[in-house]
Design a protein around this motif. Structure first.
Motif, short mmCIF file in Angstrom:
data_model
loop_
_atom_site.label_atom_id
_atom_site.label_comp_id
_atom_site.label_asym_id
_atom_site.label_seq_id
_atom_site.Cartn_x
_atom_site.Cartn_y
_atom_site.Cartn_z
N LEU A 62 0.82 -1.21 0.00
CA LEU A 62 0.00 0.00 0.00
C LEU A 62 0.86 1.27 0.00
O LEU A 62 0.54 2.24 -0.69
CB LEU A 62 -0.95 -0.01 1.19
CG LEU A 62 -2.01 -1.11 1.19
CD1 LEU A 62 -2.80 -1.08 2.49
CD2 LEU A 62 -2.93 -0.97 -0.01
N THR A 132 -8.01 -5.22 2.55
CA THR A 132 -6.84 -6.09 2.48
C THR A 132 -7.07 -7.33 3.35
O THR A 132 -7.92 -7.33 4.25
CB THR A 132 -5.57 -5.35 2.95
OG1 THR A 132 -5.75 -4.93 4.30
CG2 THR A 132 -5.26 -4.16 2.06
N ILE A 142 -6.76 3.64 -1.79
CA ILE A 142 -5.67 3.68 -2.77
C ILE A 142 -6.22 4.00 -4.15
O ILE A 142 -5.61 4.73 -4.94
CB ILE A 142 -4.89 2.35 -2.77
CG1 ILE A 142 -4.26 2.09 -1.41
CG2 ILE A 142 -3.83 2.32 -3.86
CD1 ILE A 142 -3.23 3.11 -0.98
#
Length: 169
Positions: A62, A132, A142
């Motif tokens: 990330l 995630t 993101i």
């Protein structure tokens, strides 16, 4: 009144650009420092204490994506992308200008397309609640960072292309 606005506009644009450059550069610095710190702590914890940092791999992924997305507008605004000068040997001023315009339009179009596609993808990730695996960090964050990054890069590419066109004129 309009003349006063027109005279102060370039100064405001320059100060906005300086502020955005500083902010993005500082964000890159923080992410890079976090990435280095996380890697050091994870290596020490893994090999000295036999206890790696939980989710270090995810956080590294990330942070790397964030670093790339934060640095993209800076690279674009500075005109530091790798480029190939296919028409550099041409003597015709018209063809040089045409090449500069075509390259600028293509760059802006690709960045704008990527921004819209990433925004669409981030929206889908948000709707589906994708996170995630081990740390449950929402992935849409993101995606939105990437969408904003490409949108800012499209704007930066537009102004860079104008500057380049004027230089080739």
């Amino acid at each position: 009144m309009t003349n006063e606005i027109n005279k102060t506009a370039p100064g405001r644009i320059a100060s906005i650009r300086r502020g955005a450059t500083w902010l993005l550069g500082f964000a890159c610095l923080l992410v890079l420092a976090g990435l280095i710190g996380l890697t050091c702590v994870d290596v020490i914890a893994r090999y000295v204490f036999n206890s790696p940092v939980k989710g270090a791999y995810e956080l590294t992924q990330l942070m790397l994506a964030s670093l790339i997305f934060l640095a993209l507008p800076l690279t674009t605004a500075a005109g530091e992308h790798v480029e190939v000068e296919l028409m550099d040997g041409l003597k015709s001023r018209f063809l040089k200008q045409f090449g500069a315009v075509a390259a600028g339009v293509a760059t802006v179009a690709v960045f704008a397309l990527l921004a819209t596609e990433l925004a669409d993808h981030a929206e889908k990730l948000m709707r589906r609640g994708r996170v995630t695996d081990s740390l449950a960090i929402p992935l849409y964050l993101i995606g939105w960072l990437g969408a904003v990054s490409f949108a800012i890069s499209a704007i930066a590419a537009f102004f860079w292309s104008l500057k380049r066109f004027r230089a080739k004129a």
